[in-house]
Scaffold this motif. Structure first.
Motif, PDB file in Angstrom:
ATOM      1  N   ARG A 232      -8.723  -1.272  -0.208  1.00 48.82           N
ATOM      2  CA  ARG A 232      -7.641  -0.466  -0.796  1.00 48.82           C
ATOM      3  C   ARG A 232      -8.131   0.134  -2.113  1.00 48.82           C
ATOM      4  O   ARG A 232      -7.888   1.299  -2.413  1.00 48.82           O
TER       5      ARG A 232
ATOM      6  N   LEU B 127      -6.531   0.049   6.988  1.00 46.43           N
ATOM      7  CA  LEU B 127      -7.072  -1.174   6.382  1.00 46.43           C
ATOM      8  C   LEU B 127      -7.158  -2.285   7.424  1.00 46.43           C
ATOM      9  O   LEU B 127      -8.125  -3.052   7.456  1.00 46.43           O
TER      10      LEU B 127
ATOM     11  N   VAL C 115       0.847  -1.198   0.000  1.00 46.00           N
ATOM     12  CA  VAL C 115       0.000   0.000   0.000  1.00 46.00           C
ATOM     13  C   VAL C 115       0.883   1.249   0.000  1.00 46.00           C
ATOM     14  O   VAL C 115       2.065   1.168   0.314  1.00 46.00           O
TER      15      VAL C 115
ATOM     16  N   MET D 118      -2.484   4.131   5.490  1.00 47.55           N
ATOM     17  CA  MET D 118      -3.467   3.281   4.807  1.00 47.55           C
ATOM     18  C   MET D 118      -3.410   1.847   5.340  1.00 47.55           C
ATOM     19  O   MET D 118      -4.437   1.195   5.545  1.00 47.55           O
ATOM     20  N   SER D 119      -2.213   1.380   5.588  1.00 46.97           N
ATOM     21  CA  SER D 119      -2.034   0.024   6.084  1.00 46.97           C
ATOM     22  C   SER D 119      -2.701  -0.154   7.451  1.00 46.97           C
ATOM     23  O   SER D 119      -3.448  -1.114   7.690  1.00 46.97           O
TER      24      SER D 119
END
Ligand SMILES: Cc1ncc(COP(=O)(O)O)c(C=O)c1O
Length: 352
Positions: free
Chosen positions: A236, A77, A68, A73-74
């Motif tokens: 994602r 998520l 990613v 974002m990781s």
């Protein structure tokens, strides 16, 4: 036009310790990027990223990985795939997810965060006792324990194997899943010698970053079971993070793991040496025990952090204010020996 010019200027002029994210790709890294085999990753056709995801997942004892753009974002998520809207997560109050991800857990996953005060950004079962809720209809359902290793705002501290074991035991008893924000897990592994695969045993999801001390330009990875990663892949895409010829970035990240990970030892050595100089300065204060990896957090006894950071800027040294009286310095592989010597000399002169 040369892409290397800014780095040369940076080397000559500034000792930039604001973050380990400011490093530039090296010539060697750019070369592997240029020659990477690429394809369209939205169609899962980029073999470089496919190989890299498999390699890192295996390294951490997980079934699958998802490359990613960022650590944020990781982390987000991970929370998305572990929880239901309305759930609560337990997290240390200094953590990145709580402080620096723009309230994403609430916005993206409908989560309530219960921040808990730990020690240097770390939690333990005693601190967490009675924090889990959900027994009664009117309570939020606490489902995830979120850990950070190494801690950022906590000063780069890391968990020992025993501490991780205790937390795992606690989480199992309390039926909590564990997300591990391992943005700097590479530093933690270097400092503690804990095998990467051990983190796969401790956590349900692990986020690792290649763009911090490892020095890749872009990229993080979420690691978990195949089922969760499949779900994360859909989110994602929904969140606009589906990338095309991403093998260029995966090649850089792979290069960083192979060639820059071993350099972290030197960042840690320098951080400790710098911590000692700070400790010996009359005008500064530090808990040297907190210096375990590449981050050094210290307090100024005279003036404010902003004033001292401005003074340092004039001396060609960059750090970040981390509180009214607190400053953070972060070591990375693009500080030369002579710059490091100049740093120590300047501090000894200015603050003794
Ligand atoms: C501990 C920690 N987690 C997550 C992140 C987020 O990474 P990114 O800036 O790639 O979103 C950072 C960034 O510095 C961090 O320090």
């Amino acid at each position: 036009m040369s892409i290397f010019l800014p780095l040369e200027k940076l080397k000559l002029n500034m000792i930039d310790l604001r973050s380990d994210t400011i490093t530039r790709p090296t010539v060697e890294m750019l070369e592997v990027m240029i020659s990477a085999e690429v394809g369209d990753d939205v169609f899962s056709e980029d073999e470089t990223v496919n190989r890299f995801q498999h390699k890192i997942a295996t390294m951490f004892g997980m079934e699958a990985g998802l490359f990613v753009p960022s650590g944020t974002m990781s982390n987000q998520l991970a929370l998305k795939v572990l929880t239901q809207p309305g759930d609560e997560i337990l997290i240390e109050e200094k953590s990145h997810v709580y402080n620096y991800e723009t309230g994403g857990a609430a916005f993206l996953s409908g989560l309530q965060i219960q921040p808990v005060k730990g020690v240097h950004g770390k939690l333990d079962p005693d601190i967490l006792e009675h924090r889990k809720r959900g027994e009664f209809d009117w309570e939020p359902n606490t489902t995830v324990l979120c850990l950070e290793n190494t801690t950022n705002k906590g000063g780069g501290t890391c968990y020992s194997k025993e501490e991780l074991n205790n937390l795992k035991q606690f989480a199992s008893q309390e039926e909590l899943m564990i997300h591990l924000d391992g943005a700097r897990i590479w530093n933690a592994i270097t400092a503690t010698g804990i095998d990467a695969s051990y983190f796969g045993k401790i956590a349900d999801t692990v986020s690792v970053c290649f763009s911090k001390g490892l020095g890749a330009p872009i990229g993080s990875m979420l690691l978990s079971s195949g089922k969760r990663i499949k779900k994360a892949r859909r989110f994602r895409k929904m969140w606009g993070g589906g990338m095309r010829q991403v093998g260029l970035l995966a090649a850089a990240a792979n290069y960083a793991v192979e060639h820059h990970w071993p350099l972290l030892v030197e960042d840690h050595r320098r951080a400790k040496a710098f911590g000692e100089v700070v400790h010996n300065s009359r005008k500064l204060e530090i808990d040297t025990n907190s210096v375990e990896t590449n981050i050094v957090i210290f307090d100024v006894l005279e003036g404010t952090a902003i004033e001292v950071v401005s003074l340092l800027e004039e001396e060609g040294i960059r750090m970040v204010p981390f509180g009214p009286k607190t400053i953070r310095a972060t070591f990375h592989h693009q500080i030369s020996n002579s710059q490091f010597a100049r740093l120590l000399e300047t501090f000894s002169t200015l603050f003794s």
